[in-house]
Design an enzyme around this catalytic site. Structure first.
Site, PDB file in Angstrom:
ATOM      1  N   LYS A  88      42.232  29.142  28.736  1.00  0.00           N
ATOM      2  CA  LYS A  88      41.857  30.528  28.453  1.00  0.00           C
ATOM      3  C   LYS A  88      40.456  30.815  29.000  1.00  0.00           C
ATOM      4  O   LYS A  88      39.586  29.944  28.995  1.00  0.00           O
ATOM      5  CB  LYS A  88      41.888  30.746  26.939  1.00  0.00           C
ATOM      6  N   LYS A 127      36.152  25.814  30.950  1.00  0.00           N
ATOM      7  CA  LYS A 127      36.763  25.146  32.113  1.00  0.00           C
ATOM      8  C   LYS A 127      35.721  24.727  33.140  1.00  0.00           C
ATOM      9  O   LYS A 127      35.711  23.594  33.603  1.00  0.00           O
ATOM     10  CB  LYS A 127      37.787  26.063  32.788  1.00  0.00           C
ATOM     11  N   LYS A 135      34.875  35.304  39.924  1.00  0.00           N
ATOM     12  CA  LYS A 135      33.470  35.351  39.513  1.00  0.00           C
ATOM     13  C   LYS A 135      32.617  34.369  40.327  1.00  0.00           C
ATOM     14  O   LYS A 135      31.401  34.415  40.274  1.00  0.00           O
ATOM     15  CB  LYS A 135      33.323  35.023  38.025  1.00  0.00           C
ATOM     16  N   ASP A 157      45.183  32.318  33.994  1.00  0.00           N
ATOM     17  CA  ASP A 157      46.184  33.389  33.986  1.00  0.00           C
ATOM     18  C   ASP A 157      47.297  33.026  34.966  1.00  0.00           C
ATOM     19  O   ASP A 157      47.236  33.353  36.132  1.00  0.00           O
ATOM     20  CB  ASP A 157      45.522  34.709  34.405  1.00  0.00           C
TER      21      ASP A 157
END
Length: 270
Positions: free
Chosen positions: A9, A14, A40, A124
């Site tokens: 998530k 991560k 990002k 995702d």
């Protein structure tokens, strides 16, 4: 070559975990590359000491004839750092950007001499672009980071569904759950049972420690900033386990009702 992808998530840790794994692998003498698959482009910040100033998509937009030197940046302990990048905010599909970037990395053959490649992927897998590392064979060993929070578990379970889909027609496998503590109630026990329900195991449980934030504020991994700390030892132990992990499985995701019941089971002091 170890080809590893880290999913989870958004905001679960991560990039921090992946960067510390890369640093630990480099300490073992491995030739390491970390590939950030998030628009990002902050995956390699702790290795470079700053936000990557030229992503693959930046370079592709500016010049058709590019070389590996244009997209590979050298970070801490000679770790190669690549950021896929993404489209301008509000323009284009970030998932499509990942596809274009990884195709360019493959075309330039920049990873062929690496001992370990780590893909830090936005959590995702609904969007096909973020599934590319496991769908197209870039990574074979998949790890999911989760805390004991319900939405983190929900994301991890969804990621496991994607891994199962691709595992049934290829070599990709789930290597385990990496627990990243948020100090929730009965968190470690919950993650252990959650992992078992997914037909895997909790490969490690990373305790919550303020030294992680201290290191991030200095734009460094814990391995670099506090090499002798207990937290650095946790990351080194995880790196060793990942490097030699033979417990690779096809996951068995749960339905949401089962997941809710599991969270409720451990969400009480009684």
């Amino acid at each position: 070559m170890k080809k590893i992808a880290i999913y989870g998530k958004g905001g679960i840790g991560k990039s921090t975990t992946t960067a510390n794994l890369s640093a630990a692998f480099s300490e073992m003498g491995l030739k390491v590359c970390q590939v950030g698959c998030d628009p990002k482009n902050d995956s390699t910040r702790l290795l470079l000491g700053h936000i990557c100033r030229k992503t693959v998509l930046d370079v592709v937009r500016d010049n058709d004839a590019i070389t590996s030197e244009d997209i590979v940046h050298t970070g801490y302990n000679q770790i190669s750092c690549i950021e896929a990048g993404g489209p301008e905010p509000g323009v284009g599909c970030a998932g499509r950007g990942i596809i274009v970037a990884l195709e360019k990395v493959r075309e330039l053959n920049v990873l062929s001499d690496m001992d370990a490649v780590l893909y830090d992927v936005l959590g995702d897998v609904v969007c096909g672009g973020f599934a590319v590392p496991i769908r197209e064979g870039y990574a074979t060993d998949i790890y999911i980071i989760s805390s004991g929070e319900l939405m983190s578990l929900y994301a991890a379970n969804n990621i496991a569904k994607g891994i199962k889909r691709f595992a049934l027609r290829g070599v990709v496998r789930l290597g385990g759950i990496i627990g990243n503590s948020r100090n929730t109630l009965n968190e470690k026990k919950l993650l252990q049972e959650f992992a078992a329900r997914l037909n895997t195991y909790l490969i490690t449980f990373i305790p919550r420690d303020s030294i992680v934030n201290e290191a991030e504020n200095k734009r460094q991994t814990v391995i670099q900033y506090a090499a002798d700390s207990d937290q650095a030892k946790v990351y080194r132990k995880l790196a060793n386990m990942v490097l030699h992990n033979a417990k690779m499985t096809v996951p068995t995701p749960m339905d949401f009702e089962e997941l809710e019941a599991l969270a409720e089971k451990y969400g009480s002091k009684n």
